[in-house]
Design a protein around this motif. Structure first.
Motif, short mmCIF file in Angstrom:
data_model
loop_
_atom_site.label_atom_id
_atom_site.label_comp_id
_atom_site.label_asym_id
_atom_site.label_seq_id
_atom_site.Cartn_x
_atom_site.Cartn_y
_atom_site.Cartn_z
N GLN A 1 9.85 4.75 -1.29
CA GLN A 1 11.11 4.83 -2.03
C GLN A 1 12.09 3.76 -1.58
OE1 GLN A 1 11.28 7.27 -4.57
NE2 GLN A 1 12.93 5.88 -5.21
N HIS A 2 12.10 3.48 -0.28
CA HIS A 2 13.01 2.45 0.23
C HIS A 2 12.69 1.09 -0.36
CE1 HIS A 2 15.37 -0.03 2.95
NE2 HIS A 2 14.27 -0.71 3.23
N LEU A 3 11.41 0.72 -0.32
CA LEU A 3 11.02 -0.60 -0.82
C LEU A 3 11.22 -0.67 -2.33
CD1 LEU A 3 9.95 -3.30 0.17
CD2 LEU A 3 7.64 -2.48 -0.27
N ALA A 4 10.90 0.42 -3.04
CA ALA A 4 11.06 0.43 -4.49
C ALA A 4 12.52 0.26 -4.90
CB ALA A 4 10.50 1.73 -5.07
N GLU B 1 0.85 -1.19 0.00
CA GLU B 1 0.00 0.00 0.00
C GLU B 1 0.90 1.25 0.00
OE1 GLU B 1 -3.54 2.01 -0.17
OE2 GLU B 1 -3.26 -0.16 -0.25
N PRO B 2 0.79 2.12 -1.03
CA PRO B 2 -0.08 1.95 -2.20
C PRO B 2 0.39 0.79 -3.08
CG PRO B 2 1.45 3.75 -2.57
CD PRO B 2 1.65 3.31 -1.15
N GLN B 3 -0.44 0.43 -4.05
CA GLN B 3 -0.01 -0.59 -4.99
C GLN B 3 1.13 -0.01 -5.83
OE1 GLN B 3 -4.37 -2.78 -5.32
NE2 GLN B 3 -3.64 -1.58 -7.05
N GLY C 1 11.58 -5.98 -6.48
CA GLY C 1 12.92 -5.46 -6.25
C GLY C 1 13.25 -4.30 -7.17
N ARG C 2 14.41 -3.70 -6.92
CA ARG C 2 14.85 -2.53 -7.69
C ARG C 2 14.87 -2.85 -9.18
NH1 ARG C 2 19.68 -0.03 -9.40
NH2 ARG C 2 20.90 -1.88 -8.83
#
Length: 310
Positions: free
Chosen positions: A96-99, A55-57, A129-130
């Motif tokens: 941003q971290h997870l992306a 979340e968000p998708q 992942g990135r």
């Protein structure tokens, strides 16, 4: 069902599970089939079933203006996931971290260290992942090394076509509620809390329940015959409009307005579900409120006919 909000809330007691990852927008029959397999495998291992949501998708994070309309907002999605008998949901904030996290790091920190997964279900086209570098093959490789199994989801079809959230959106856009219902396993419904409006509907003889959609884009626009759940033991019939109200102001986020037939109770703050039966027409702008009132009268009469109300 236990909801774990964020990786930072994972505890040692959460280690050991059978899991799946995805958007699961709509929680349609394909998703439900995955959840049944998940629960069976979890039962075989004697472990809790876990659904991992974002979340968000991801598409809403990367391209908010191009992201497809949601079939279900988070609250609705969790209700449907719980109804499928899932034990836990891990809700991860897609930021941003997870992306930017490397795919192998996600596997290690979330799946292995955080959840201690024993088996994982994903789509064979799942990327993570990135720069979307992680895929099914990487999961299989890492599962072999880290001691967890990986299995792809079987495709579920309706009339020889794959059931997907995209297909359901297309059916709703076309007013094909029969196909949408066949793919969802239930009538398409939007849930929300009744909010205060500007009383314009009441002033022209058609008071409405105003329900904020909490979406940038609605999967439906126009005028519909509907049935409303949550106010009485039985469903209540009505006529609904979803759109930006071009005759009133034509601005802002889409709003769901429902006029219930032969109903005058004050229900502000109540949670309701609105199930869509048939589309009557597209939303359009009228030159005056009097013209709008005439058209609403016609819409109400047509909705009564569709719903079989004298």
């Amino acid at each position: 069902m236990q909801l774990i909000r964020g990786q930072h809330n994972l505890r040692p007691a959460h280690r050991g599970c059978v899991a799946t990852i995805g958007n699961f927008d709509g929680v349609h029959l394909g998703h439900q089939a995955v959840f049944r397999a998940l629960r069976k495998k979890a039962g075989d291992y004697g472990l809790p079933s876990t659904v991992i949501l974002f979340e968000p998708q991801p598409m809403e994070f990367f391209c908010p203006d191009q992201a497809p309309a949601r079939l279900t907002r988070l609250r609705e999605k969790l209700i449907h996931v719980r109804a499928c008998g899932i034990d836990r949901v891990l809700l991860l904030e897609f930021n941003q971290h997870l992306a930017g996290q490397e795919a192998r790091d996600f596997i290690q920190t979330v799946l292995v260290d955080g959840l201690g997964i024993r088996h994982l279900y994903v789509g064979d086209d799942f990327r993570f992942g990135r720069k979307r570098q992680g895929d099914f093959s990487l999961l299989v490789e890492q599962g072999s090394e880290q001691g967890f199994g990986v299995e792809s989801m079987d495709t579920v079809c309706h009339e020889n076509c794959r059931i997907s959230s995209t297909r359901i959106r297309m059916a709703l856009e076309a007013g094909d509620f029969s196909t949408a219902e066949s793919c969802l396993g239930r009538s398409y419904q939007i849930c929300g809390r009744v909010a205060h409006g500007n009383q314009r509907g009441r002033s022209i003889g058609f008071p409405t329940l105003n329900i904020n959609l909490h979406r940038r884009v609605s999967p439906l626009t126009g005028v519909f015959a509907v049935r409303v759940q949550g106010l009485r033991d039985e469903d209540l019939p009505g006529v609904a409009n979803i759109g930006t109200r071009p005759t009133v102001d034509g601005q802002g986020l889409p709003l769901l307005e429902v006029h219930l037939f032969d109903f005058s109770e004050q229900v502000y703050g109540r949670q309701v579900g609105v199930s869509f039966v048939s589309r009557i027409r597209e939303e359009r702008r009228f030159s005056s409120f009097e013209e709008l009132k005439i058209q609403i009268s016609r819409d109400a009469a047509e909705a009564r006919r569709i719903l079989g109300i004298a």
